[in-house]
Scaffold this active site. Structure first.
Site, PDB file in Angstrom:
ATOM      1  N   THR A 170      -4.325   7.464  -1.720  1.00 51.50           N
ATOM      2  CA  THR A 170      -3.981   6.329  -0.870  1.00 51.50           C
ATOM      3  C   THR A 170      -2.582   6.546  -0.305  1.00 51.50           C
ATOM      4  O   THR A 170      -1.826   7.401  -0.768  1.00 51.50           O
ATOM      5  CB  THR A 170      -4.060   5.008  -1.662  1.00 51.50           C
ATOM      6  OG1 THR A 170      -3.779   3.900  -0.802  1.00 51.50           O
ATOM      7  CG2 THR A 170      -3.086   4.999  -2.836  1.00 51.50           C
ATOM      8  N   CYS A 171      -2.231   5.776   0.719  1.00 53.12           N
ATOM      9  CA  CYS A 171      -0.902   5.884   1.339  1.00 53.12           C
ATOM     10  C   CYS A 171      -0.659   4.599   2.114  1.00 53.12           C
ATOM     11  O   CYS A 171      -0.973   3.511   1.621  1.00 53.12           O
ATOM     12  CB  CYS A 171      -0.812   7.126   2.227  1.00 53.12           C
ATOM     13  SG  CYS A 171      -2.037   7.185   3.554  1.00 53.12           S
ATOM     14  N   GLY A 172      -0.117   4.690   3.315  1.00 51.88           N
ATOM     15  CA  GLY A 172       0.099   3.496   4.128  1.00 51.88           C
ATOM     16  C   GLY A 172      -1.126   3.115   4.925  1.00 51.88           C
ATOM     17  O   GLY A 172      -1.540   1.955   4.947  1.00 51.88           O
ATOM     18  N   GLY A 207      -3.898   5.809   5.446  1.00 50.32           N
ATOM     19  CA  GLY A 207      -4.924   6.846   5.327  1.00 50.32           C
ATOM     20  C   GLY A 207      -4.547   8.208   5.877  1.00 50.32           C
ATOM     21  O   GLY A 207      -5.342   9.145   5.771  1.00 50.32           O
ATOM     22  N   TRP A 263      -2.590   1.131   1.726  1.00 51.07           N
ATOM     23  CA  TRP A 263      -1.689   0.021   1.409  1.00 51.07           C
ATOM     24  C   TRP A 263      -1.725  -1.074   2.463  1.00 51.07           C
ATOM     25  O   TRP A 263      -1.522  -2.253   2.151  1.00 51.07           O
ATOM     26  CB  TRP A 263      -0.272   0.538   1.216  1.00 51.07           C
ATOM     27  CG  TRP A 263       0.649  -0.524   0.679  1.00 51.07           C
ATOM     28  CD1 TRP A 263       1.679  -1.141   1.318  1.00 51.07           C
ATOM     29  CD2 TRP A 263       0.586  -1.108  -0.626  1.00 51.07           C
ATOM     30  NE1 TRP A 263       2.270  -2.072   0.497  1.00 51.07           N
ATOM     31  CE2 TRP A 263       1.612  -2.075  -0.716  1.00 51.07           C
ATOM     32  CE3 TRP A 263      -0.248  -0.906  -1.734  1.00 51.07           C
ATOM     33  CZ2 TRP A 263       1.838  -2.832  -1.853  1.00 51.07           C
ATOM     34  CZ3 TRP A 263      -0.024  -1.658  -2.880  1.00 51.07           C
ATOM     35  CH2 TRP A 263       1.005  -2.612  -2.920  1.00 51.07           C
TER      36      TRP A 263
END
Length: 281
Positions: A237-239, A241, A266
């Site tokens: 996961t990240c901000g 994708g 996120w």
């Protein structure tokens, strides 16, 4: 017989050697970072023969409420065919930043069941550093392709699946954002979002697996991922994708197969209001 790729990364030397091979397609997957101003097209260099892969608009769902939402298999198939991509194509993805958005495109094709694809290690900066040929215009599609999507749902996670993974001892959620954003001590680039992280997730900022603009060595990656011995499923996961896909690429270099990207990442999790968020006390 078309060229077959056996590794998720190729060097600029490899690409230069194969640049004129039959069925080779080079995709410029460049997007601006979320914190940057828009990239202009003025006097932009491209790798000779490259096509533009429009990740932000053509290949993201424009009707979705979240940024960079992956297309349905049917729409992706249509758009890929319009780009001239065939089932026997050999695809190399690159971007202007070294390794940033190209892994997202690599992952999207993995999601659609296409394996004969790799990311150019070091991207355009590495290509130019070696004085390999660039042009100022993209190549034109040579005709409609016959690409067929074979959707692999295990490569994609939604928030319900991520919520369940929080309590699963054989799964690990790995967040590619910076340490400050993960801990909640630094703000998100999207000011409407709280920083912090998904409970029970761990933090590997995507820059930690890069050495300047290139992927770290196998040995260095092995050391970073060594703590996850016994894990059966990886959720990145990240901000929104994009950089999660960099971690997925690093895991693929090590041979991990059970990897997935949380597409909403996120942006979706922090926007929900009903999902748990942890922060540094």
């Amino acid at each position: 017989m078309s060229l077959k790729i056996t590794k998720p990364l190729v060097t600029v030397d490899w690409l230069y050697k194969h640049l004129n091979d039959t069925n080779l397609i080079v995709l410029d997957c460049t997007i601006p970072k979320v914190t940057d101003v828009a990239i202009t097209d003025k006097e932009k260099n491209r790798i000779k023969g490259a096509l533009f892969f429009d990740l932000k608009t053509t290949f993201s769902d424009q009707n979705a409420s979240l940024p960079n939402t992956v297309l349905s298999a049917e729409v992706f198939e249509t758009k890929a065919r319009e780009l001239g991509i065939n089932n026997n194509s050999t695809i190399i993805c690159y971007d202007d930043l070294g390794i940033y958005s190209a892994p997202r495109v690599w992952w999207m094709f993995q999601l659609m069941g296409f394996q004969n694809i790799a990311v150019l290690d070091g991207g355009l900066p590495e290509w130019k550093a070696n004085n390999y040929p660039t042009v100022t215009n993209y190549s034109k599609e040579t005709g409609k392709g016959n690409f067929t999507a074979d959707f692999k749902p295990h490569k994609l996670k939604n928030k319900a699946a991520v919520y369940n993974a929080m309590a699963n001892d054989t799964s690990v959620i790995i967040d590619a954002r910076s340490k400050g954003r993960f801990l909640g001590t630094a703000p998100e680039p999207r000011p409407e979002l709280s920083s912090g992280h998904i409970p029970n997730s761990v933090n590997i900022p995507f820059n930690n697996i890069l050495n300047n603009r290139k992927m770290k060595s196998y040995a260095e990656l092995s050391k970073i991922f060594s703590k996850f011995v016994g894990v059966n499923d990886f959720v990145f996961t990240c901000g929104s994708g994009i950089t999660a896909s960099i971690l997925a690429l690093g895991a693929a270099v090590l041979g991990f197969e059970n990897t997935a990207v949380y597409d909403g990442s996120w942006t979706e999790w922090a926007s929900d209001g009903n999902l748990p968020i942890e922060k540094e006390e």
